[in-house]
Every structure is written in structure tokens, then in C-alpha cells.
Design an enzyme around this catalytic site. Sequence first.
Site, PDB file in Angstrom:
ATOM      1  N   ASN A 158     -12.633  -1.072  -4.684  1.00 30.61           N
ATOM      2  CA  ASN A 158     -12.537  -1.358  -6.119  1.00 30.61           C
ATOM      3  C   ASN A 158     -13.743  -2.190  -6.553  1.00 30.61           C
ATOM      4  O   ASN A 158     -13.934  -3.300  -6.075  1.00 30.61           O
ATOM      5  CB  ASN A 158     -11.235  -2.123  -6.393  1.00 30.61           C
ATOM      6  CG  ASN A 158     -11.155  -2.668  -7.791  1.00 30.61           C
ATOM      7  OD1 ASN A 158     -11.788  -2.189  -8.711  1.00 30.61           O
ATOM      8  ND2 ASN A 158     -10.349  -3.706  -7.954  1.00 30.61           N
TER       9      ASN A 158
ATOM     10  N   GLU B 127      -1.464 -16.699 -10.030  1.00 28.15           N
ATOM     11  CA  GLU B 127      -0.630 -15.872 -10.900  1.00 28.15           C
ATOM     12  C   GLU B 127       0.844 -16.226 -10.745  1.00 28.15           C
ATOM     13  O   GLU B 127       1.577 -16.270 -11.732  1.00 28.15           O
ATOM     14  CB  GLU B 127      -0.864 -14.387 -10.612  1.00 28.15           C
ATOM     15  CG  GLU B 127      -2.207 -13.902 -11.085  1.00 28.15           C
ATOM     16  CD  GLU B 127      -2.399 -12.404 -10.930  1.00 28.15           C
ATOM     17  OE1 GLU B 127      -1.443 -11.689 -10.543  1.00 28.15           O
ATOM     18  OE2 GLU B 127      -3.514 -11.924 -11.212  1.00 28.15           O
TER      19      GLU B 127
ATOM     20  N   CYS C  16      -6.780  -5.488  -7.599  1.00 28.07           N
ATOM     21  CA  CYS C  16      -6.535  -5.048  -6.228  1.00 28.07           C
ATOM     22  C   CYS C  16      -5.952  -6.169  -5.368  1.00 28.07           C
ATOM     23  O   CYS C  16      -5.366  -5.900  -4.323  1.00 28.07           O
ATOM     24  CB  CYS C  16      -7.817  -4.494  -5.615  1.00 28.07           C
ATOM     25  SG  CYS C  16      -9.242  -5.591  -5.731  1.00 28.07           S
ATOM     26  N   HIS C  17      -6.056  -7.407  -5.816  1.00 26.79           N
ATOM     27  CA  HIS C  17      -5.483  -8.519  -5.062  1.00 26.79           C
ATOM     28  C   HIS C  17      -3.953  -8.477  -5.052  1.00 26.79           C
ATOM     29  O   HIS C  17      -3.324  -9.137  -4.229  1.00 26.79           O
ATOM     30  CB  HIS C  17      -5.966  -9.870  -5.623  1.00 26.79           C
ATOM     31  CG  HIS C  17      -5.607 -10.115  -7.049  1.00 26.79           C
ATOM     32  ND1 HIS C  17      -6.357  -9.598  -8.098  1.00 26.79           N
ATOM     33  CD2 HIS C  17      -4.584 -10.807  -7.620  1.00 26.79           C
ATOM     34  CE1 HIS C  17      -5.807  -9.987  -9.240  1.00 26.79           C
ATOM     35  NE2 HIS C  17      -4.731 -10.711  -8.982  1.00 26.79           N
TER      36      HIS C  17
ATOM     37  N   TYR D  57       0.838  -1.199   0.000  1.00 23.40           N
ATOM     38  CA  TYR D  57       0.000   0.000   0.000  1.00 23.40           C
ATOM     39  C   TYR D  57       0.873   1.248   0.000  1.00 23.40           C
ATOM     40  O   TYR D  57       0.578   2.220  -0.698  1.00 23.40           O
ATOM     41  CB  TYR D  57      -0.932   0.002   1.219  1.00 23.40           C
ATOM     42  CG  TYR D  57      -1.929  -1.122   1.178  1.00 23.40           C
ATOM     43  CD1 TYR D  57      -3.088  -1.022   0.419  1.00 23.40           C
ATOM     44  CD2 TYR D  57      -1.720  -2.302   1.886  1.00 23.40           C
ATOM     45  CE1 TYR D  57      -4.010  -2.064   0.365  1.00 23.40           C
ATOM     46  CE2 TYR D  57      -2.629  -3.344   1.848  1.00 23.40           C
ATOM     47  CZ  TYR D  57      -3.760  -3.224   1.083  1.00 23.40           C
ATOM     48  OH  TYR D  57      -4.665  -4.251   1.031  1.00 23.40           O
TER      49      TYR D  57
END
Length: 169
Positions: free
Chosen positions: A125, A160, A133-134, A102
Site C-alpha cells: 500500500n 485509534e 493498512c495498519h 487478512y
Amino acid sequence: MTTSVHTVLDSPCGPLTLVAREERLAGLYMTEHRHQPAQETFGPRVAADDLPVLKDAARQLEAYFAGDLTDFDIDVAVTGTPFQQRVWAALRDIPYGETVSYGELARALGQPTASRAVGLANGRNPVSIIVPCHRVVGADGSLTGYGGGLERKRWLLGFESSSRQPTLI
């Protein structure tokens, strides 16, 4: 008043509700998604094939979950404050399979002391996964809040990360 429609897709991380408004994607929500609007605002349920933006979103999400797509190209229409809009735009710049904190995101926005505000905007979001946003984590790399739940955030980041591994030929 703008009319919305929605569809529900199956995915490896559970059902995804896609909301379209004015031929653009206005929402992507998971089961028990924190901060999702009332379902009555989603409009009538339609088949994904009934609207080009929903059909395209479904196709791109299918490719993403197959490991064949790392960057979405979907026209989104999200409503938020100017600061939230800036945060959501910056989220789209986080590369697939990578994370930022962040604080790093706040610094990238030119507001190094705004990490808490970035976290709040991130949590609001409305187009999860597509606006990734993850990929935002705590300063120490820990998984912190996620609108779709920490288990889904962990799954998405693991997915991912594993799909980026090189394969031997």
C-alpha cells in the site's frame, strides 16, 4: 512522464513524506518505510501549501492526529495490479479504531483462500494511514508486518483505540 513533488510533515509517529502526482496523492511514506520507491522518484520538495492536494492531505492528517478526523477524503492516485487496487479499496472500508484479519479481508473480497496475497498487497500500500493498512492483523489478532514498522502500527492502533473511548461529561 508524470512529474511528482513531495513534502515532509511532522507527525506524532515521525516524519511523513507525502508524494503528489497529477494533483492527487500518490504516496505517504514513513521513515525507513518498507517497499517505498527510490526517493529520486518523489520529485522536488515543496511546501504543503504549494499544491492543493498536499495542503488538503496535511490538513486532514493534522485533524486525524488531533483525534478530530476518522475518515479521510483525499483523492489518491495509486499504481498497482487490479488485485492490489481491490485490496487497497477494501482497506478504506475498515472502520476507524477496528481491525480485521487478512483472512477476513480475503473473504470480503470473495477470495477466501487469498489471505497471503491480501497480505502482500496490503504491504505494498503506497498511501499508509490514509488507506489504513495498519488496521489489518493476523488471524489471532497479533500484529504482523507493517511497511512503517510494527512500532508505528502498534502506535496507530493504540491511538485509534484510545481516541474512540467515550468521555464522561
